[in-house]
Scaffold this motif. Structure first.
Motif, PDB file in Angstrom:
ATOM      1  N   LEU A 143      -1.418 -40.080 -17.592  1.00 15.50           N
ATOM      2  CA  LEU A 143      -2.175 -39.672 -18.778  1.00 15.50           C
ATOM      3  C   LEU A 143      -3.662 -39.559 -18.466  1.00 15.50           C
ATOM      4  N   LYS A 144      -4.188 -40.449 -17.603  1.00  8.65           N
ATOM      5  CA  LYS A 144      -5.583 -40.325 -17.185  1.00  8.65           C
ATOM      6  C   LYS A 144      -5.805 -39.033 -16.406  1.00  8.65           C
ATOM      7  N   GLN A 145      -4.833 -38.654 -15.561  1.00 10.10           N
ATOM      8  CA  GLN A 145      -4.954 -37.409 -14.804  1.00 10.10           C
ATOM      9  C   GLN A 145      -4.942 -36.191 -15.730  1.00 10.10           C
ATOM     10  N   VAL A 146      -4.136 -36.278 -16.775  1.00  8.45           N
ATOM     11  CA  VAL A 146      -4.116 -35.180 -17.749  1.00  8.45           C
ATOM     12  C   VAL A 146      -5.452 -35.099 -18.472  1.00  8.45           C
ATOM     13  N   LYS A 147      -6.004 -36.262 -18.811  1.00 10.54           N
ATOM     14  CA  LYS A 147      -7.265 -36.288 -19.554  1.00 10.54           C
ATOM     15  C   LYS A 147      -8.421 -35.743 -18.731  1.00 10.54           C
ATOM     16  N   ASN A 148      -8.461 -36.089 -17.438  1.00 12.45           N
ATOM     17  CA  ASN A 148      -9.576 -35.587 -16.612  1.00 12.45           C
ATOM     18  C   ASN A 148      -9.308 -34.212 -16.017  1.00 12.45           C
ATOM     19  N   GLY A 149      -8.143 -33.634 -16.280  1.00 10.62           N
ATOM     20  CA  GLY A 149      -7.863 -32.263 -15.868  1.00 10.62           C
ATOM     21  C   GLY A 149      -7.228 -32.116 -14.511  1.00 10.62           C
ATOM     22  N   LEU A 151      -4.253 -33.111 -13.697  1.00 12.20           N
ATOM     23  CA  LEU A 151      -2.853 -32.774 -13.971  1.00 12.20           C
ATOM     24  C   LEU A 151      -2.811 -31.951 -15.257  1.00 12.20           C
ATOM     25  N   PRO A 152      -2.489 -30.684 -15.174  1.00 14.55           N
ATOM     26  CA  PRO A 152      -2.554 -29.819 -16.371  1.00 14.55           C
ATOM     27  C   PRO A 152      -1.581 -30.234 -17.479  1.00 14.55           C
ATOM     28  N   VAL A 153      -0.335 -30.592 -17.096  1.00 14.50           N
ATOM     29  CA  VAL A 153       0.694 -30.845 -18.106  1.00 14.50           C
ATOM     30  C   VAL A 153       1.529 -32.059 -17.676  1.00 14.50           C
ATOM     31  N   LEU A 154       1.876 -32.886 -18.653  1.00 14.88           N
ATOM     32  CA  LEU A 154       2.807 -33.994 -18.429  1.00 14.88           C
ATOM     33  C   LEU A 154       3.902 -33.898 -19.483  1.00 14.88           C
ATOM     34  N   LEU A 155       5.171 -33.911 -19.037  1.00 13.00           N
ATOM     35  CA  LEU A 155       6.325 -33.808 -19.931  1.00 13.00           C
ATOM     36  C   LEU A 155       7.143 -35.091 -19.818  1.00 13.00           C
ATOM     37  N   VAL A 156       7.370 -35.745 -20.945  1.00 12.06           N
ATOM     38  CA  VAL A 156       8.111 -37.006 -20.978  1.00 12.06           C
ATOM     39  C   VAL A 156       9.392 -36.803 -21.787  1.00 12.06           C
ATOM     40  N   LEU A 157      10.547 -37.185 -21.191  1.00 16.06           N
ATOM     41  CA  LEU A 157      11.846 -37.057 -21.843  1.00 16.06           C
ATOM     42  C   LEU A 157      12.325 -38.449 -22.279  1.00 16.06           C
ATOM     43  N   ASN A 158      12.728 -38.563 -23.552  1.00 13.59           N
ATOM     44  CA  ASN A 158      13.277 -39.795 -24.109  1.00 13.59           C
ATOM     45  C   ASN A 158      14.500 -39.463 -24.960  1.00 13.59           C
ATOM     46  N   ARG A 159      15.171 -40.515 -25.425  1.00 13.71           N
ATOM     47  CA  ARG A 159      16.290 -40.331 -26.351  1.00 13.71           C
ATOM     48  C   ARG A 159      16.044 -41.203 -27.585  1.00 13.71           C
ATOM     49  N   ASN A 160      16.445 -40.683 -28.761  1.00 11.74           N
ATOM     50  CA  ASN A 160      16.317 -41.461 -29.992  1.00 11.74           C
ATOM     51  C   ASN A 160      17.561 -42.318 -30.204  1.00 11.74           C
ATOM     52  N   GLY A 161      17.662 -42.912 -31.371  1.00  5.45           N
ATOM     53  CA  GLY A 161      18.799 -43.786 -31.645  1.00  5.45           C
ATOM     54  C   GLY A 161      20.126 -43.057 -31.620  1.00  5.45           C
ATOM     55  N   GLU A 162      20.131 -41.751 -31.885  1.00  2.00           N
ATOM     56  CA  GLU A 162      21.363 -40.977 -31.880  1.00  2.00           C
ATOM     57  C   GLU A 162      21.582 -40.287 -30.540  1.00  2.00           C
ATOM     58  N   GLN A 164      19.816 -38.240 -29.064  1.00  2.00           N
ATOM     59  CA  GLN A 164      19.305 -36.882 -28.991  1.00  2.00           C
ATOM     60  C   GLN A 164      18.046 -36.861 -28.116  1.00  2.00           C
ATOM     61  N   LEU A 165      17.878 -35.772 -27.353  1.00  2.00           N
ATOM     62  CA  LEU A 165      16.718 -35.652 -26.478  1.00  2.00           C
ATOM     63  C   LEU A 165      15.435 -35.486 -27.283  1.00  2.00           C
ATOM     64  N   GLN A 166      14.394 -36.143 -26.824  1.00  2.00           N
ATOM     65  CA  GLN A 166      13.067 -35.977 -27.396  1.00  2.00           C
ATOM     66  C   GLN A 166      12.094 -35.633 -26.262  1.00  2.00           C
ATOM     67  N   PHE A 167      11.234 -34.650 -26.519  1.00  2.00           N
ATOM     68  CA  PHE A 167      10.284 -34.187 -25.506  1.00  2.00           C
ATOM     69  C   PHE A 167       8.867 -34.433 -26.016  1.00  2.00           C
ATOM     70  N   THR A 168       8.027 -35.013 -25.172  1.00  2.00           N
ATOM     71  CA  THR A 168       6.611 -35.199 -25.490  1.00  2.00           C
ATOM     72  C   THR A 168       5.790 -34.436 -24.461  1.00  2.00           C
ATOM     73  N   TYR A 169       4.935 -33.548 -24.979  1.00  2.00           N
ATOM     74  CA  TYR A 169       4.164 -32.626 -24.127  1.00  2.00           C
ATOM     75  C   TYR A 169       2.689 -33.037 -24.173  1.00  2.00           C
ATOM     76  N   VAL A 187       7.586 -24.084 -21.700  1.00  2.00           N
ATOM     77  CA  VAL A 187       8.176 -25.418 -21.642  1.00  2.00           C
ATOM     78  C   VAL A 187       9.065 -25.663 -22.856  1.00  2.00           C
ATOM     79  N   GLN A 188       8.646 -25.159 -24.011  1.00  2.00           N
ATOM     80  CA  GLN A 188       9.469 -25.316 -25.221  1.00  2.00           C
ATOM     81  C   GLN A 188      10.816 -24.607 -25.068  1.00  2.00           C
ATOM     82  N   ALA A 189      10.796 -23.418 -24.433  1.00  2.00           N
ATOM     83  CA  ALA A 189      12.048 -22.681 -24.241  1.00  2.00           C
ATOM     84  C   ALA A 189      12.992 -23.441 -23.315  1.00  2.00           C
TER      85      ALA A 189
END
Length: 480
Positions: A143-149, A151-162, A164-169, A187-189
């Protein structure tokens, strides 16, 4: 007694000998005409090419052509330098996604973003995105690398209680600016595709059944209009660039050398040198020699420019291969796809256009008394030429329209309008051939009239011709 008168018997010349004498006389006259014209051509040509302005203008135009031909390659060079692969950090806290995990998941995302399924992850020379994996423990550092530029993009994959995939960009882009994050939609596609595949896998669908969900439907496109131009976008752009460069060059050259003809005639007439020249050569010889001599100088310049242009264009592909390799991305307008025919037509239409307008410029130059009157005298001819010049720019919006096709066949406007149609790919071969034939006929007709006006004007001092006189001269030339 009648005186005998001495009579000289008449000598009958045989018909064959008479024809030989006439032939020799005609041959001598032709040789004298050609000799005078060649001498005038040599004088005019030498005067033009030896001028410092001629040499400087030729060098400047050559330099501009070289620079212009290298512009697409230069733009592509800087574009390729600025289009380095976008690095995307990936943290997968969701476990296996549709059976993909680790390197296989990275490969799927990377190939999907790069628009290919065959290149290995990170191996393609034309890759626009690269994926680097990280663990959840490295999230603060990433996240620090993203903030200082860094690292352009960081994508984090998680799962909820059901499950289901959750994506944080995470992105360093400023939401308040007008700049658009072009990576986000791609990335959304991929995220949507991964979510569908993961749901299908958890529902028990086989990989084959899952892949069938993404098979595009059969979609046929039928165009009811006839295809007019089968060239690619790059070919059409390149053709238009060359055509308009040729149009501007033809317009400037014909006007410049045409004015040179008119100014030369006016100068010789104003200094009374014309009276001496007329005693040594006929007005027709003077007109032909001056037009051809100045035209040869213009042809020398145009020929040099075309040769430099062709050489510069031929260097583009080897240069691009050396700079970018076999594949290159970014801005790419392949100007080398322009056919040699288009470049040759630039030269052809210059020659024909110059011969047509030079005869008119010479006639107008012979009707004035001083050089300072030439500009006003040639104004109608200049406006006549500019009509075709303007049409060539406005006609590009519908170069296949009937009125544009008709204008392109009018000899006075052919050099610019027809060249525009050739560059845009809307001119048929028979139209090009017909335009050349019509121009040759117009050159013969205008030269015939101009020669009579030229002969009348160069010997006229102290009076201005009336329109009635010029019309009478033109009618007599047409009758002859």
């Amino acid at each position: 007694m009648a005186k005998d008168t001495l009579t000289t018997p008449e000598v009958d010349v045989p018909a064959q000998q008479q024809s030989t004498i006439v032939a020799r006389s005609g041959e001598a006259s032709l040789q004298n005409t050609l000799r005078n014209i060649s001498l005038i051509i040599g004088r005019e040509y030498k005067n033009r090419v030896s001028q410092r302005s001629f040499k400087i203008s030729t060098a400047v135009l050559m330099l501009l052509i070289i620079i212009g031909s290298f512009v697409p390659t230069i733009i592509q060079f800087f574009a390729s330098g600025s289009s380095l692969p976008t690095k995307i950090g990936l943290i997968n806290n969701a476990g296996a996604v549709a059976g993909l995990q680790g390197a296989s998941l990275n490969h799927f995302i990377e190939t999907g973003l790069n628009g290919t399924t065959s290149q290995a992850a990170g191996a393609g020379s034309g890759s626009r995105f690269t994926i680097s994996s990280g663990s959840s423990a490295n999230l603060p550092d990433l996240l620090k690398q993203v903030k200082n530029g860094s690292l352009p993009v960081l994508l984090v994959l998680n799962r909820n209680g059901e499950q289901q995939l959750q994506f944080t960009y995470y992105s360093a882009s400023d939401p308040s600016s007008n700049a658009t994050d072009t990576t986000l939609p791609q990335v959304q596609a991929i995220a949507s595709q991964l979510s569908t595949m993961d749901k299908s896998s958890r529902l028990g669908l086989t990989p084959t059944q899952t892949s069938s969900l993404f098979t595009p439907p059969s979609f046929a496109v039928v165009n009811t209009q006839q295809v007019q131009d089968h060239r690619s976008v790059g070919e059409r752009v390149a053709g238009s660039i060359i055509a308009y460069a040729g149009i501007i060059l033809i317009f400037m050259s014909i006007f410049m050398y045409g004015m040179g003809v008119a100014m030369g005639v006016a100068e010789e007439k104003g200094t009374r040198i014309m009276e001496i020249l007329v005693n040594a050569a006929t007005p027709f010889q003077l007109l032909a020699g001056k037009i051809l001599g100045i035209g040869a100088a213009g042809l020398t310049q145009m020929g040099a420019l075309v040769v430099v242009g062709i050489a510069s264009l031929l260097l583009q592909n080897p240069l691009k291969t050396a700079l970018f390799g076999s594949s290159s991305g970014g801005f790419n307008v392949d100007i080398t796809v322009v056919s040699v025919t288009l470049l040759a037509l630039v030269l052809v239409y210059f020659i024909l256009g110059f011969l047509l307008y030079a005869s008119l410029f010479a006639a107008m130059g012979a009707l004035v008394k001083r050089q300072d009157e030439v500009q006003n005298a040639v104004t109608p001819i200049t406006w006549l030429f500019m009509v075709g010049y303007f049409v060539s720019f406005f006609g590009i919006y519908d170069s296949s329209a009937t009125w544009v096709r008709i204008v392109a066949l009018i000899p006075f406007w052919t050099p610019t309008v027809m060249l525009m149609r050739v560059g845009t790919g809307t001119a048929a071969g028979w139209e090009i051939g017909l335009s050349i034939v019509l121009m040759i006929a117009a050159i013969f007709f205008c030269t015939l009239i101009s020669a009579r006006i030229y002969r009348f004007g160069i010997l006229m001092y102290g009076q201005k011709p009336k329109l009635r006189q010029l019309a009478k001269i033109a009618r007599s030339a047409k009758a002859n």
